[in-house]
Enzyme design. Structure first.
Site, short mmCIF file in Angstrom:
data_model
loop_
_atom_site.label_atom_id
_atom_site.label_comp_id
_atom_site.label_asym_id
_atom_site.label_seq_id
_atom_site.Cartn_x
_atom_site.Cartn_y
_atom_site.Cartn_z
N SER A 23 0.82 -1.22 0.00
CA SER A 23 0.00 0.00 0.00
C SER A 23 0.85 1.26 0.00
CB SER A 23 -0.93 0.01 1.21
OG SER A 23 -0.20 -0.21 2.40
N ASN A 110 -2.38 -2.57 12.88
CA ASN A 110 -3.83 -2.34 12.82
C ASN A 110 -4.24 -1.09 13.58
OD1 ASN A 110 -3.73 -4.71 11.45
ND2 ASN A 110 -4.79 -5.95 12.98
N THR A 155 -39.89 27.80 -10.03
CA THR A 155 -40.25 26.44 -9.61
C THR A 155 -40.48 25.71 -10.93
OG1 THR A 155 -42.62 26.86 -9.53
CG2 THR A 155 -41.40 27.24 -7.49
N HIS A 156 -40.16 24.43 -10.96
CA HIS A 156 -40.24 23.64 -12.21
C HIS A 156 -39.44 24.29 -13.34
CE1 HIS A 156 -43.72 21.63 -10.27
NE2 HIS A 156 -44.04 22.86 -9.89
N SER A 277 -13.64 27.07 -27.39
CA SER A 277 -13.84 25.88 -28.22
C SER A 277 -12.75 25.86 -29.28
CB SER A 277 -15.21 25.94 -28.87
OG SER A 277 -15.22 25.15 -30.04
N LYS A 283 -17.35 30.77 -28.84
CA LYS A 283 -17.74 30.10 -27.60
C LYS A 283 -16.88 30.47 -26.40
CE LYS A 283 -19.69 26.11 -27.74
NZ LYS A 283 -20.87 25.54 -27.15
N GLU A 290 -19.15 22.90 -15.10
CA GLU A 290 -19.54 21.57 -15.61
C GLU A 290 -18.71 20.47 -14.96
OE1 GLU A 290 -20.74 21.78 -20.13
OE2 GLU A 290 -19.20 23.26 -19.72
N LYS A 325 -8.51 3.66 1.53
CA LYS A 325 -7.69 4.87 1.38
C LYS A 325 -7.82 5.60 0.05
CE LYS A 325 -4.60 3.17 4.81
NZ LYS A 325 -5.43 1.92 4.86
N1 ARG Z 1 -1.64 -1.20 4.87
C1 ARG Z 1 -2.52 -1.69 5.85
C2 ARG Z 1 -3.85 -0.97 5.76
O1 ARG Z 1 -3.87 0.05 5.20
C3 ARG Z 1 -1.94 -1.48 7.21
C4 ARG Z 1 -2.44 -2.43 8.25
C5 ARG Z 1 -1.86 -3.75 8.00
N2 ARG Z 1 -2.29 -4.69 8.98
C6 ARG Z 1 -2.15 -5.99 8.78
N3 ARG Z 1 -2.61 -6.77 9.70
N4 ARG Z 1 -1.64 -6.48 7.69
O2 ARG Z 1 -4.85 -1.42 6.23
#
Ligand code: ARG
Length: 478
Positions: A23, A110, A155-156, A277, A283, A290, A325
Site C-alpha cells: 500500500s 492495525n 419552480t419547475h 472551443s 464560444k 460543468e 484509502k
Molecule cells: N496497509 C494496511 C492498511 O492500510 C496497514 C495495516 C496492516 N495490517 C495488517 N494486519 N496487515 O490497512
C-alpha cells in the site's frame, strides 16, 4: 522487498502478490501522521517505563530526523517497502539501531494505521471546513451587495415569483452552513484515539492510552479495541458529508451554467474560469462549473465503494480495509479542489442586474401579487386566480407584461382594478412586501444576512488546529 514480518516464512512472497498487497504507493500520504503517532507511542512507552529515557530519546530524535529528511527531499519513500509503517520503522532501525526495534512494542499496524488515518482525516476535515468557510464569506459579500437586485425565482424551472439575488444566494449559504455543521459533528464524534488497541485485543503491556490520546489531540481513547481497529464509520461519515457538499456545489454549478447561457445571460463567468472551443470561435464555455457537476458523481462513487467494502467484513481488522484509502483520498482531493475553484469562479463572476430584473418583469412573476391585489379589493382568491389567469393569457397574446396594460384594459377583466394596481404589482413592491421570516423582502433579508454573519463567527476548527500546531512534525521534541 523490505518487510516487517518473515520469521514464520520459509519461502519468498510472489512478486505480483507482493505488489498486490503493498500500500506504500498511496499510504505514504500518511507519513506525517505515522511519525506523529509513533512519537506519541514512544513517549508513552517511556512514561510507563517500558522504554528507557535513552531509548525513547533516540527514537524520537530518529523519527524527527526521518520526518525532516523526507520533507527536505534527502530521503525518498520508495516502493521497496510494503507500506508507510514499514518504511518509517526500517529507516528508524537503520538510523538508531536496536532501540528502533523497540518502537513497535505493544503496537500493531492495525491500531497504527487506524490512528494515522484518523489524524490525517481530521486534518483534511479542517482543510475542507476552511474552504467551505471561504465560499460562505464570498456568498455573504454577494448577499450584502444584492439585497435590491431583483431576479425571477423559479419552480419547475418556470418563472414563479420575483426574488432577489441576495435571497437566491442565501439559499446556498444555508446549504453550506449545514455542511459545515455536519463536518463539525463528525469531527467531534471521530476525535477519539484508537492507538493502544493493538492488533484487536489490546496488549499485556501497561500502556497509558489516555496519555497518547492527549498527546495527539484526541478527546480520549476509543472504548473497545476490536471496534478501534475495524471502525471506518468516521470515514464513511466524512465521505457522506463530502457527497452532500458536492451535491450542493453541483446544483449551484447547474444554475451557473444556465445563468451563463446565451438564453439567460444573467451572469458572465470571468475569462479566468471559462474555456474556449477549438472549432467555434464565439464560444466561452463554463467548463469549471460543468466539471464540478461532473466530479460530484465521482465523490458519490468513492462513498459507495467504501460502504460496499465495509458491508461484509467480520470483526476485527481484515485486509479489505486497506481499500479505504484511495477512494477516500480521491474524494477529499476532489471536494477540496472543487470548493476552491468554485469559490473563485463565483467571486469573479459578473452578475448582470438589468438582465435579471428584466427577466423577472417579463415572466409574469407578479401574477400572484396581482391576484392578491384583487383579494385586497374584496375578490375571493379563487375568482381572483381565474381573473389573473385570463389576464395573463391576453398579455401573452399581446406580448406584454401585466403592468404594461392600461387601467381601462385591466378593468375589462375586473372592475376592481384601480390606479394603485401599478404600484402593487411592480417588481419592487412584490419583493419588498415579502417580509415573512426567510423571505426576500429587504428587512427580512437583512435579518437573514445578520444571522448568516453570526453563523460565521464560530470557528469550530480552532481546537483541532491548535492541536496540530503543537504536534506538527514533533518539532517540539528535544
Ligand atoms: N496497509 C494496511 C492498511 O492500510 C496497514 C495495516 C496492516 N495490517 C495488517 N494486519 N496487515 O490497512
Amino acid at each position: 522487498m523490505a518487510q516487517l514480518w518473515g520469521g514464520r516464512f520459509e519461502g519468498e512472497t510472489d512478486r505480483l502478490a507482493w505488489a498486490f498487497n503493498a500500500s506504500i504507493g498511496f499510504d505514504q500520504r500518511l507519513f506525517k501522521e505515522d511519525i506523529e503517532g509513533s512519537i506519541a507511542h514512544a513517549k508513552m512507552l517511556q512514561k510507563q517505563g517500558i522504554l528507557t529515557d535513552e531509548e525513547a530519546g533516540k527514537i524520537v530524535r530518529g523519527l524527527t530526523s526521518i520526518y525532516a529528511d523526507v520533507y527536505t527531499g534527502g530521503l525518498v519513500v520508495t516502493d521497496q517497502y510494503e507500506d508507510v509503517h514499514s518504511f518509517v520503522e526500517a529507516n528508524l532501525i537503520e538510523r538508531i539501531g536496536d532501540a528502533g526495534k523497540k518502537l513497535h512494542t505493544g503496537r500493531s499496524r492495525n491500531d497504527q494505521v487506524a490512528v494515522d488515518m484518523r489524524l490525517y482525516t481530521r486534518n483534511r476535515i479542517v482543510d475542507i471546513e476552511h474552504r467551505l468557510r471561504a465560499l460562505r464569506v464570498v456568498l455573504l459579500d454577494l448577499m450584502r451587495a444584492h439585497v435590491d437586485t431583483i431576479m425571477p425565482g423559479f419552480t419547475h424551472l418556470q418563472k414563479a415569483q420575483p426574488v432577489t439575488l441576495s435571497h437566491h444566494l442565501g439559499a446556498y449559504f444555508e446549504m453550506f452552513t449545514r455542511d459545515s455543521g455536519r463536518l463539525k459533528d463528525l469531527c467531534n464524534r471521530m476525535n477519539v484515539c484508537p492507538l493502544g488497541a493493538g492488533a484487536l485485543a489490546g496488549t499485556t503491556y501497561p500502556l497509558d492510552r489516555d496519555f497518547t490520546a492527549t498527546l495527539l489531540g484526541f478527546d480520549g481513547p476509543t472504548r473497545n479495541s476490536m471496534d478501534s481497529v475495524s471502525d471506518r464509520d468516521y470515514l464513511i461519515e466524512f465521505l457522506s458529508a463530502l457527497s452532500i457538499i458536492m451535491m450542493h456545489l453541483s446544483r449551484f454549478s447547474e444554475e451557473v451554467i444556465l445563468w451563463n447561457s446565451n438564453e439567460y445571460g444573467f451572469v458572465e463567468i470571468s475569462d479566468a474560469y471559462s474555456t474556449g472551443s477549438s472549432i467555434m470561435p464565439q464560444k466561452k464555455n463554463p467548463d469549471i462549473a460543468e466539471l464540478v457537476r461532473g466530479k460530484t458523481g465521482r465523490v458519490y462513487g468513492d462513498l459507495m465503494q467504501l460502504l460496499v467494502t465495509m458491508k461484509g467484513i467480520p470483526l476485527a481488522y481484515n485486509k479489505d480495509m486497506q481499500e479505504d484509502k484511495e477512494g477516500a483520498f480521491d474524494a477529499m482531493d476532489t471536494a477540496e479542489h472543487c470548493l476552491t475553484l468554485f469559490t473563485e469562479m463565483i467571486r469573479t463572476m459578473t452578475f448582470k442586474k438589468e438582465v435579471m430584473e428584466r427577466s423577472a418583469a417579463r415572466g409574469f412573476t407578479n401574477a400572484t401579487d396581482a391576484a392578491d391585489y384583487l383579494v385586497g379589493k374584496g375578490v375571493p382568491f379563487r375568482d381572483a386566480h381565474g381573473i389573473i389567469g385570463r389576464l395573463v393569457l391576453s398579455c401573452i397574446e399581446k406580448n406584454c407584461a401585466i403592468d404594461d396594460m392600461t387601467l381601462d384594459e385591466l378593468k375589462r377583466f375586473s372592475d376592481c382594478f384601480e390606479e394603485d394596481v401599478f404600484d402593487a404589482v411592480s417588481m419592487k413592491t412584490c419583493v419588498e412586501r415579502r417580509l415573512t421570516t426567510g423571505a426576500p423582502g429587504r428587512e427580512a433579508m437583512l435579518a437573514e444576512i445578520a444571522a448568516s454573519e453570526e453563523s460565521l463567527r464560530e470557528d469550530w476548527t480552532e481546537r483541532f488546529d491548535q492541536d496540530s500546531d503543537t504536534r506538527r512534525g514533533g518539532e517540539n521534541d528535544e
